[in-house]
Design a protein around this motif. Structure first.
Motif, mmCIF file in Angstrom:
data_model
loop_
_atom_site.group_PDB
_atom_site.id
_atom_site.type_symbol
_atom_site.label_atom_id
_atom_site.label_comp_id
_atom_site.label_asym_id
_atom_site.label_seq_id
_atom_site.Cartn_x
_atom_site.Cartn_y
_atom_site.Cartn_z
ATOM 1 N N ALA A 196 0.707 -1.182 -0.073
ATOM 2 C CA ALA A 196 0.081 0.137 0.152
ATOM 3 C C ALA A 196 0.877 1.430 -0.156
ATOM 4 C CB ALA A 196 -1.024 -0.001 1.254
ATOM 5 N N PHE A 197 1.981 1.274 0.840
ATOM 6 C CA PHE A 197 2.586 2.461 0.921
ATOM 7 C C PHE A 197 3.380 2.816 -0.338
ATOM 8 C CE2 PHE A 197 7.147 4.362 1.434
ATOM 9 C CZ PHE A 197 6.789 5.341 2.260
ATOM 10 N N LEU A 253 0.776 4.059 -3.159
ATOM 11 C CA LEU A 253 0.380 5.345 -3.161
ATOM 12 C C LEU A 253 1.508 6.311 -3.252
ATOM 13 C CD1 LEU A 253 -2.259 6.396 -2.373
ATOM 14 C CD2 LEU A 253 -2.172 3.980 -1.794
ATOM 15 N N TRP A 254 2.732 5.952 -2.954
ATOM 16 C CA TRP A 254 4.034 6.883 -3.296
ATOM 17 C C TRP A 254 4.154 6.787 -4.722
ATOM 18 C CZ3 TRP A 254 6.833 10.431 -1.433
ATOM 19 C CH2 TRP A 254 8.109 10.716 -2.076
ATOM 20 N N ARG A 267 1.294 9.132 -6.220
ATOM 21 C CA ARG A 267 0.822 10.385 -5.849
ATOM 22 C C ARG A 267 2.119 11.220 -5.365
ATOM 23 N NH1 ARG A 267 -4.673 11.495 -4.644
ATOM 24 N NH2 ARG A 267 -3.821 13.723 -4.339
ATOM 25 N N LEU A 314 0.205 10.762 2.472
ATOM 26 C CA LEU A 314 -0.844 9.890 2.057
ATOM 27 C C LEU A 314 -0.474 8.521 1.975
ATOM 28 C CD1 LEU A 314 -3.575 9.259 0.943
ATOM 29 C CD2 LEU A 314 -2.534 9.949 -1.753
ATOM 30 N N ALA A 315 0.589 8.172 1.457
ATOM 31 C CA ALA A 315 1.346 6.853 1.630
ATOM 32 C C ALA A 315 1.475 6.226 2.915
ATOM 33 C CB ALA A 315 2.654 6.994 0.803
ATOM 34 N N TRP A 356 -0.155 7.088 5.600
ATOM 35 C CA TRP A 356 -1.374 6.567 6.403
ATOM 36 C C TRP A 356 -2.396 5.768 5.550
ATOM 37 C CZ3 TRP A 356 -2.428 7.740 11.292
ATOM 38 C CH2 TRP A 356 -1.980 9.059 11.481
ATOM 39 N N SER A 357 -1.842 5.430 4.392
ATOM 40 C CA SER A 357 -2.469 4.234 3.809
ATOM 41 C C SER A 357 -1.899 2.999 4.284
ATOM 42 C CB SER A 357 -2.469 4.154 2.055
ATOM 43 O OG SER A 357 -0.730 4.208 1.834
ATOM 44 N N ALA A 358 -0.523 2.893 4.374
ATOM 45 C CA ALA A 358 0.090 1.734 4.997
ATOM 46 C C ALA A 358 -0.719 1.683 6.516
ATOM 47 C CB ALA A 358 1.453 2.080 5.038
ATOM 48 N N GLY A 394 -3.323 2.521 7.697
ATOM 49 C CA GLY A 394 -4.909 1.976 7.476
ATOM 50 C C GLY A 394 -5.112 0.611 7.229
ATOM 51 N N VAL A 395 -4.464 0.151 6.170
ATOM 52 C CA VAL A 395 -4.058 -1.239 5.884
ATOM 53 C C VAL A 395 -3.760 -1.995 7.106
ATOM 54 C CG1 VAL A 395 -3.236 -3.243 4.419
ATOM 55 C CG2 VAL A 395 -3.936 -0.796 3.311
#
Length: 248
Positions: A51-52, A55-56, A59, A64-65, A67-69, A71-72
Motif C-alpha cells: 500500500a505504501f 500510493l507513493w 501521488r 498519504l502513503a 497513512w494508507s499503510a 490504515g491497511v
C-alpha cells in the motif's frame, strides 16, 4: 544430582516424537513445522508495504502513503479481531508499520520508512552470530517453541549437544539471509530509490525467508545426527538399594 532430577535421553522429546524422530534433524523438522506460520501471516506482513509503495508511486505524497499503510495494517487487525483469530502476525505488521511511519514523517524522506527494518536486520545479524558463538543458537528457540512442553521447559532443547550443533548450522543460514538483505537494501537506501526499496523489502521478506527455510530443510534432510545429551549434564543415578547394599 539425584535420580529424580537426572536428565535422560527422553527428556527433550515427547513419546509421540520418539516414535517418529530418531535423529536430531527429524525432530527439528517436526518442531519447526509446528512453530512457523502460514501464508496468511506472510500476506499480512507484506500488504502495508504494498500500500505504501502503490500510493507513493501514484501521488508522490508521503503523508498519504504513510497513512494508507497504517490504515491497511489496522484493517487487517480488525478483521482478525472479528474472526477471533490470532493477532500474532498482524500485530507485528501494525507495529512495524507504525515505526516506519514515524521515521518517514519525522525526516520527511520516504526512504526512511525502510530504515527501521534495515536497523533491525543489522541487529538480528549481530545477535544471531553472537548466539552461535555462545552456543545458544537462535534456531534452537524456534525448535523449543515447537515443543508441546515449551511452557514448562523452554530450554529443554539445550540438554542435547547434537541439537545445539545442528541448530548452530541452521542459524548460519539466518546470518546469510540478513547479510543478503542488507547488501541489497543499504545501497538502494543511500541512493534514495524508494520504489526499488519497496520491491526489495517484499522480495527479501517472506520469499527470501522461504528460500532460507528450503536451505535449512536441505541441510536437515542430509544430516543424521543422533539424539544425545551433553555428557557434562548427566550424572550417575543413585542406586535405590543404597551404597552399602550396592557394594555387597
Amino acid at each position: 544430582m539425584t535420580a529424580d532430577s537426572t536428565p535422560d535421553a527422553t527428556a527433550v522429546t515427547t513419546p509421540a516424537e520418539r516414535q517418529t524422530a530418531q535423529t536430531v534433524e527429524q525432530l527439528i523438522r517436526h518442531r519447526l513445522s509446528t512453530a512457523l506460520g502460514g501464508w496468511r501471516g506472510s500476506f499480512e506482513t507484506a500488504l502495508p508495504t504494498v500500500a505504501f509503495i502503490a500510493l507513493w508511486s501514484w501521488r508522490q505524497d508521503l503523508r498519504l502513503a504513510v497513512w494508507s499503510a497504517v490504515g491497511v495494517a489496522v484493517v487487517l487487525a480488525v478483521v482478525r479481531v472479528v474472526q477471533r483469530s490470532s493477532l500474532q502476525h498482524v500485530l507485528g505488521a501494525v507495529f512495524a508499520t507504525a515505526i516506519a511511519a514515524f521515521f518517514a514523517m519525522r525526516s520527511g524522506r520516504a526512504e526512511d520508512a525502510f530504515l527501521p527494518g534495515m536497523l533491525l536486520s543489522g541487529g538480528y545479524l549481530v545477535g544471531t552470530i553472537v548466539s552461535i558463538l555462545v552456543r545458544w543458537p537462535v534456531v534452537g528457540f524456534l525448535v523449543g517453541a515447537g515443543d508441546p512442553r515449551a511452557a514448562d521447559d523452554p530450554f529443554g532443547w539445550r540438554r542435547d549437544s547434537g541439537m545445539i550443533r545442528v541448530c548452530s548450522r541452521l542459524s548460519w543460514v539466518l546470518v546469510a539471509l540478513y547479510a543478503i538483505r542488507l547488501s541489497i537494501q543499504v545501497p538502494l537506501y543511500l541512493a534514495a530509490q524508494v520504489e526499488a526499496l519497496g520491491v526489495a523489502k517484499i522480495v527479501l521478506g517472506w520469499p527470501l525467508w522461504i528460500a532460507g527455510v528450503a536451505v535449512m530443510g536441505w541441510l536437515l534432510m542430509r544430516g543424521s545426527t543422533p539424539q544425545e545429551l551433553d555428557p557434562r549434564l548427566v550424572a550417575e543415578p543413585e542406586d535405590p538399594r543404597g551404597p552399602a547394599q550396592s557394594s555387597s
